[in-house]
Design a protein around this motif. Structure first.
Motif, short mmCIF file in Angstrom:
data_model
loop_
_atom_site.label_atom_id
_atom_site.label_comp_id
_atom_site.label_asym_id
_atom_site.label_seq_id
_atom_site.Cartn_x
_atom_site.Cartn_y
_atom_site.Cartn_z
N UNK A 164 0.83 -1.20 0.00
CA UNK A 164 0.00 0.00 0.00
C UNK A 164 0.86 1.25 0.00
N UNK A 165 1.88 1.27 0.84
CA UNK A 165 2.76 2.45 0.88
C UNK A 165 3.43 2.65 -0.47
N UNK A 166 3.87 1.54 -1.08
CA UNK A 166 4.53 1.65 -2.38
C UNK A 166 3.59 2.29 -3.40
N UNK A 167 2.35 1.84 -3.39
CA UNK A 167 1.39 2.36 -4.37
C UNK A 167 1.18 3.85 -4.16
N UNK A 168 0.96 4.25 -2.90
CA UNK A 168 0.66 5.65 -2.64
C UNK A 168 1.86 6.52 -3.00
N UNK A 169 3.04 6.07 -2.62
CA UNK A 169 4.23 6.88 -2.89
C UNK A 169 4.53 6.92 -4.38
N UNK A 170 4.36 5.78 -5.04
CA UNK A 170 4.61 5.72 -6.47
C UNK A 170 3.65 6.64 -7.21
N UNK A 171 2.39 6.61 -6.80
CA UNK A 171 1.40 7.42 -7.48
C UNK A 171 1.54 8.90 -7.16
N UNK A 172 2.12 9.22 -6.04
CA UNK A 172 2.23 10.61 -5.64
C UNK A 172 1.34 10.87 -4.44
N UNK A 173 1.98 11.25 -3.34
CA UNK A 173 1.23 11.46 -2.11
C UNK A 173 0.25 12.60 -2.28
N UNK A 174 -0.97 12.38 -1.82
CA UNK A 174 -1.94 13.47 -1.83
C UNK A 174 -2.75 13.54 -3.11
N UNK A 175 -2.62 12.53 -3.97
CA UNK A 175 -3.37 12.58 -5.21
C UNK A 175 -4.05 11.24 -5.45
N UNK A 176 -5.40 11.27 -5.44
CA UNK A 176 -6.13 10.01 -5.59
C UNK A 176 -5.91 9.38 -6.95
N UNK A 177 -5.88 10.22 -7.98
CA UNK A 177 -5.65 9.66 -9.32
C UNK A 177 -4.31 8.95 -9.38
N UNK A 178 -3.34 9.51 -8.68
CA UNK A 178 -2.03 8.88 -8.64
C UNK A 178 -2.13 7.48 -8.07
N UNK A 179 -2.95 7.34 -7.02
CA UNK A 179 -3.10 6.02 -6.41
C UNK A 179 -3.72 5.04 -7.40
#
Lengths: 432, 389, 537
Positions: C470-485
């Protein structure tokens, strides 16, 4: 959910009580201490906690019968927390600080490897209840689980002869037990004339949860026009998603049967087994075995744990056998002194739960029947085949190049865990 | 000579006292174990010796993390990786020392390779039969990994949680890699069944005592190195980077180089800690790379007090002693106790145990000074500016 | 006379229909009673074959009951009955299926079946069902025979084909016939025609048939089979690609579900929430409890269990999140790294609490019937539960997106995270918004737990397995951006699934991790980086 709350309260209260009782009892009368070294937290708690409970039950029952050598037994429970170095530390604590007479414990191979030097150095006794890869025989350890020849090879024989399997998928978690078992099986299958391209070997990491690709690969491998089976040495946690995926992708036991060596009643308790009917497991005990001893054991267990739904499984039986062997050996020797027990335990026979007697062999492995069972809708296994007699645990596999010529015999005068019959020397220990 | 060197280079008396305590432990504990008979009330059982030895290596690991986190603001969630790499280097040396005494009696190959049917020693295992080579690798491998990792990460200005998470990814990836049996590091079982180190039997009481002493000395050295780094003008730079990286950069410094130096040094310290840990616990396996282990190190450091030198040592010793005790005394409930401890310390002792004590001591001395100043003011009839800061 | 004649004819018809039926019934009964004396699987199997040879459809339910293990023998008189269930069971006559009494489980012995027996039952039933009245049953029987070809059934198939009217069923039967021909000793011309039919199907089973034929034949036939195999392989390779994409999407949706709650608590609020996995775990255990209650009190509602569990899991995990925020995290704002320690402690406590309450072993969470099974698009197998999870994950994502962008709570939440003091001056109760935001993130983790309970272990360790991913996904996508997730989860899922066939599961995962590390070097703030001054704070 009231039961849950009660459980919690009981545990808290029980722990407090045990602590105070233990402190009091130690003074009141002399007891024989028995160490229980099973993880109660971390990844392995899922399997090992049950074994701790079964040991507590066995000790309680033994005390009701008057204990051992006229003394009561006292359980010393520690939590090595699925942390392998912590196993070694706790083992040392049990032997050196608590002065336990014997330790019942460990599940994974690595935890056993971690504590081995400690038992050797401090001359303790370890009863190890889980099926394992073999290739080991140690003076201070008694292996009450199955060696590969007591589980894997009979299972493969069954599939080959009774189900006419010609193509094999050996799927396992990437650690030493599956690696070794698969090595042995590969050599065995080849010796039976199975071609290289009819064997597929696949390893996955611990706790692997996404099985889509692998299950699809298996069904692809299975569509080559030959009867295919999967021999699974997949470990603990990863099994539930694996079987769920098998069920979902519609792989039925009639098409591609899966025979597992690490899936027992306890693992199935977390699964809806209806889609899995007919998949197999090879063990030395099933809860469904119909003998008076087993009925009594199951009733005792359900009563002890206070839950009608709890099941029994093979490692529990291994502890049952191991504990009774230890009791008998201690009584035979008249002391709990490890050296005396090591000498007296070889040849000790105790009833197992499948209607026969298991005997401790000189290689510190025991004799057991091998049962092949099919999964039923109620989460139990139904025995579809069993060995005609008992099988002696073979510590050094005959199918591995380097262990072919090794044998173990802990009786004097040989007293060696890896005697090389080719050179006539005791390897390892014999040198120094 | 040495003491003069230390004093003149500005090691505070407090640090010197700490070093003295650690070194005293290095001498006294083994002495109590070896010289006194078992029945003596002051006898330290062997069991305690390896336990304390293990704690000391944990303390060194926590100290190494403190150097990058407490002083430089880099929260590494992957320090366990450096520790484990150092441990593996030592483990490989110890494996080679077994020689023909393995169960299969193969003079060259460790047992696990024999039963995986390996025919020859992989190239990366060569050289490890020599202690000097292993010792070199103990510092070189973690150091090199930290250098390369840091080189890329700090130059790209990866900071904060992003850095923390990629260090976690690093240790997680290494864990998965070492779990693979094909890697040739023994897979899940790791390296075990060691026989002797530098010719001494690893199970002998004297060896254990020696290893404890070695760990204590290593810890003392770690303390001196950390104190020297943080006490120097470079240390001021570390703190500047921690507190305001951009400003430091605008002042003309290169924060990435500062961080890289701290990170690499710290990794080397962690590697040494790992190398001393392995012979004392008798096993090294990929579990040491587990991200949870690295997080635990962070917890020790935080509980002891980050940004201080004594703090991480106290934290590591306390938490691990607690863990050892709890897992024996309250096997069913110890996670509640440990978890509760983490929460309470974070809430009520935000600076950790040592940090909070220091704060109390500082405010007490400030009050004293203020009182003294008041008294002087009355005496000299003039206000004193002391305590204005 | 006429009437008489009519009656006579009618009687004759009835009798002629009845008499053989009666006779057949008797001989059937004889065969069936043989089950009681069969001592091993092969003897039982002989009886099954015998029953199959009678060609009487009446034995189908009996055989099916045998396959399911419901055929039992009464111990006292060795009579055979169909009996389902536990405890005291109703005995059904094996042929007429009429209730003829009852008995306790102990008075009966089950006739054991194993895999090979089940196989032969399936084949026998398949042959018999070819003449069934319902077309779907005939089609199913034909498909079974295609997947499990049996040359002995060839005559039966051909008879059935001749009588078949429904073109779809006839097609299946033709395939089944072709499959049977492959294994038969029919002349090469027929086999050659069979190859063409099978090659046209192009599925895995078809490939299996062709490979088997290739291995056993010579000359032209072998070449023809080889060519057909090559063709089938090409189509399959193409479909395999699609299958991999699907697996990737499915893995990605699991990652998305696991990470999306974290995208709020960690991404939006900046709390390094190590207890996130335990919120997922709570959701899974809520599902378990709901199912337990349904099983004991209202079994009919079982298919609704997940729907009932969803709001409860959301509320339970949300309440836990609310309590954690109010009790611990609110004292730690401004010290994000310390939230890591506190939440780590909380996660240990929650794990152990669940272990104490529910026990350390896996708990069974059943799959509702509408989520079981699979369907096929071309050669891609899509399982219903994976599809449900993909749809569910996307639904959760878009509802959350809507809630953040279109509701007043979402507006307040964004205001607070972007500029707390300004928001406070505008009259927003920031502490409450914080608590509700954390509760929202936790609640979403809880409903993720409901979904994950369908594919993973429900054990105290459940959360630990997802926290790092989960942390990898959030960080990879960009913290603070749902689309990133969303993009992050799907990218990692698909990358993982494309690497897996080449590199293996372990190496594939390692490569993905290395890729994340390298990617962060290139884009230090993830895929969808927040821009502006806020990021430097």
């Amino acid at each position: 959910m009231a039961g849950c709350i009660r459980n919690l309260a009981a545990t808290v209260f029980g722990a407090a009580l045990t602590a105070s009782v233990m402190a009091g009892a130690a003074r009141a009368e002399e007891t024989i201490k028995v160490g229980i070294l099973h993880s109660l937290s971390g990844t392995m708690a899922i399997s090992e906690t049950t074994l701790k409970d079964v040991m507590l039950m066995l000790i309680e029952e033994q005390n009701k019968k008057g204990g051992v050598l006229g003394k009561k037994l006292e359980a010393v429970v520690v939590d090595p927390a699925s942390d392998w170095p912590l196993f070694a530390e706790k083992a040392r604590e049990l032997i050196e600080k608590d002065k336990v007479a014997a330790v019942f414990g460990c599940w994974t191979s690595v935890s056993r490897k971690s504590v081995l030097p400690v038992f050797e150095e401090l001359n303790g006794l370890l009863f190890y209840p889980v099926q394992y890869e073999g290739e080991e025989s140690q003076r201070n350890v008694f292996y009450t689980g199955a060696a590969p020849n007591q589980q894997a090879i009979p299972a493969v024989d069954y599939l080959m002869n009774d189900e006419g399997v010609e193509r094999w998928v050996l799927a396992g978690t990437d650690y030493v037990y599956p690696r070794t078992t698969n090595k042995i099986l590969e050599a065995y299958l080849k010796s039976k004339g199975v071609a290289e391209e009819d064997i597929m070997i696949n390893y996955t990491p611990f706790g692997h949860s996404d099985w889509q690709t692998i299950v699809a690969d298996i069904s692809k491998f299975g569509s080559a026009g030959k009867k295919t089976a999967v021999v699974s040495t997949i470990n603990g946690d990863a099994n539930v998603p694996f079987y769920k995926e098998l069920g979902n992708q519609g792989i039925k036991a009639e098409d591609i049967p899966v025979v597992a060596f690490s899936v027992g009643e306890e693992e199935l308790a977390g699964l809806d087994t209806a889609p899995l009917v007919g998949h197999l497991a090879a063990w030395n005990y099933f809860q469904s075995v119909d003998t008076p001893e087993n009925e009594e054991f199951i009733a005792g267990w359900k009563g002890f744990i206070g839950d009608e739904k709890r099941v029994t499984n093979d490692p529990m039986e291994a502890h049952y056998i191991g504990f009774n062997m230890w009791v008998k050996a201690v009584e035979k020797a008249g002391t709990t002194d490890p050296d005396a027990v090591i000498d007296s335990i070889v040849g000790v026979s105790v009833p197992n739960l499948s209607g026969g007697y298991s005997t401790m062999m000189p290689n510190h492995h025991i004799t057991k029947p091998v049962l092949i069972g099919e999964i039923q809708e109620d989460g139990q296994f139904e025995t579809v085949w069993e060995t005609p007699g008992l099988v002696v645990g073979d510590e050094w596999s005959d199918y591995l190049e380097d262990s072919k010529s090794l044998i173990a015999d802990w009786r004097a005068p040989m007293s060696c865990g890896n005697f090389n019959t080719a050179t006539g020397k005791c390897g390892g220990k014999g040198v120094n | 000579m040495i003491s003069r060197y230390l004093f003149e280079n500005g090691l505070s008396p407090r640090i010197l006292a700490l070093v003295a305590v650690i070194l005293a432990a290095a001498i006294i504990l083994p002495a109590l174990n070896l010289a006194l008979p078992e029945s003596h009330p002051l006898h330290v059982p062997t069991y305690m010796i390896s336990l304390i030895g293990k704690y000391l290596t944990y303390a060194l690991l926590a100290l190494s993390l403190d150097l990058v986190w407490g002083f430089c603001g880099i929260l590494s969630l992957g320090h366990g990786a450096f520790f484990a790499l150092g441990g593996y280097a030592m483990g490989m040396y110890l494996m080679r020392q077994i020689g023909p005494r393995g169960v299969y009696g193969n003079p060259l190959l460790p047992d696990f390779m024999v039963f995986l049917n390996w025919k020859e020693l992989p190239w990366y295992w060569s050289g490890f039969d020599q202690f000097w080579f292993a010792a070199l690798m103990i510092v070189a491998v973690p150091g090199a990994l930290a250098f390369v990792f840091g080189w890329f990460a700090f130059r790209s200005r990866v900071t904060g949680v992003y850095l923390s998470i990629i260090t976690q990814a690093m240790t997680f990836a290494l864990m998965l890699a070492f779990f693979r049996n094909d890697m040739g590091f023994g897979g899940n079982n790791g390296l075990t069944d060691f026989k002797d180190i530098l010719g001494f039997d690893i199970q002998a009481d004297t060896t254990r005592a020696g290893l404890l002493a070695a760990s204590a000395v290593a810890l003392a050295l770690g303390v001196i190195v950390t104190a020297r780094i943080t006490g120097s003008s470079f240390g001021k730079l570390l703190i500047a980077v921690r507190d305001a990286e951009s400003r430091t950069r605008f002042l003309g410094y290169r924060p990435e180089m500062v961080k890289l130096f701290a990170f690499t040094t710290s990794a080397v310290m962690a590697g040494v800690a790992g190398a001393l840990y392995v012979p004392q616990v008798g096993i090294i396996n990929p579990g040491e790379f587990a991200p949870a282990n690295s997080i635990e190190v962070v917890v020790w450091t935080a509980i002891g007090g980050r940004g201080t030198i004594i703090g991480p040592i106290v934290g590591a010793l306390l938490v691990n002693a607690g863990k050892s005790w709890f897992t024996g005394a309250l096997p069913e409930l110890w996670l509640f106790a440990l978890g509760g401890l983490f929460v309470l310390v974070t809430l009520f002792l935000p600076k950790g145990i040592v940090g909070t004590l220091q704060e109390i001591a500082a405010s007490a001395s400030e009050r004293r000074k203020a009182r003294k100043a008041d008294a002087e003011a009355v005496d000299g009839e003039q206000a004193s500016p002391v305590g204005a800061e | 006379m006429r009437l008489f004649g009519k009656i006579a004819v009618a009687l004759l018809v009835v009798f002629s229909a009845l008499a053989p039926a009666l006779a057949a019934d008797d001989s059937l009964r004889d065969i069936v009673s043989g089950f009681a004396d069969a001592r091993n699987f092969s003897q039982t199997e002989k009886i099954v074959t015998q029953l199959g040879k009678t060609g009487d459809p009446a034995v189908v339910p009996l055989l099916e009951a045998l396959g399911e293990g419901d055929l039992r023998v009464r111990k006292e008189d060795r009579a055979v009955f169909i009996a389902k269930g536990k405890g005291t069971v109703t005995l059904l006559d094996p042929l007429t299926r009429e209730a003829v009494g009852s008995a306790t489980e102990r008075e009966l012995t089950k006739i054991k079946v194993n895999n090979s027996l089940r196989r032969s039952i399936r084949d026998t039933v398949g042959g018999l069902a070819l003449m069934a009245a319902a077309p779907e049953k005939r089609k199913a029987a034909a498909s079974t025979l295609f997947a499990n070809p049996d040359p002995a059934a060839l005559d039966a198939i051909e008879t059935a084909m001749a009588a078949e009217k429904d073109p779809a069923v006839a097609e299946s039967m033709a395939a089944a016939r072709a499959a049977a021909i492959v294994y038969s000793d029919r002349p090469d011309i027929e086999k050659s025609a069979a190859i063409e039919i099978i090659a046209g199907i192009g599925s895995r089973d078809a490939l299996a048939l062709l490979s088997s034929l290739e291995a056993r034949s010579q000359g032209e036939l072998k070449e023809q089979a080889a060519a057909a195999i090559a063709r089938a392989n090409r189509t399959l390779a193409f479909w395999e690609m699609g299958q991999n994409v699907w697996y990737g999407i499915s893995l990605g949706s699991v990652l998305l579900l696991a990470a999306i709650g974290l995208a709020i608590t960690f991404g939006v609020m900046g709390v390094i929430n190590m207890a996130h996995g335990e919120m997922v775990m709570i959701g899974a255990y809520v599902t378990f409890v709901v199912q337990e209650l349904i099983r004991t009190s209202a079994p009919g509602l079982f298919d609704w269990s997940l729907a009932i569990a969803l709001p409860l899991a959301f509320l339970t995990a949300g309440a836990a999140g609310f309590a954690i925020e109010r009790g611990v995290i609110r004292f730690l704002y401004g010290r994000p790294l310390e939230t890591l320690l506190a939440t780590w402690g909380i996660s240990l406590i929650l794990q152990q609490a669940v272990r104490t309450i529910f026990g350390p072993t896996n708990r069974e969470v059943g799959t509702p019937s509408w989520m079981s099974g699979a369907f096929e698009i071309g050669q891609i197998t899509i399982t219903w539960n994976r599809l449900s999870i993909v749809i569910f994950a996307l639904a959760v994502f878009f509802i959350l997106l809507w809630a953040l962008n279109r509701t007043s709570f979402g507006l307040q939440m964004r205001a607070v995270t972007q500029n707390r003091r300004m928001a406070a001056s505008m009259g927003i109760r920031t502490p409450m918004v914080d608590a509700m935001t954390f509760a929202l993130g936790s609640g979403i983790a809880g409903i993720a737990g409901v979904a994950l309970s369908q594919i993973d272990n429900v054990s105290p360790n459940l959360g630990q397995g997802y926290i790092i991913d989960s942390f990898m996904v959030v960080v990879f996508g960009g913290v603070g951006n749902l689309w990133g997730t969303l993009v992050g989860a799907l990218t990692l899922g698909i990358a993982n699934k494309f690497l897996e066939p080449y590199a293996g599961a372990v190496l594939g995962k390692i490569l993905v991790l290395v890729f994340i590390i390298l990617f962060i070097q290139k884009r230090p703030r993830g895929l969808f980086a927040l821009k502006g001054r806020a990021v430097e704070a």
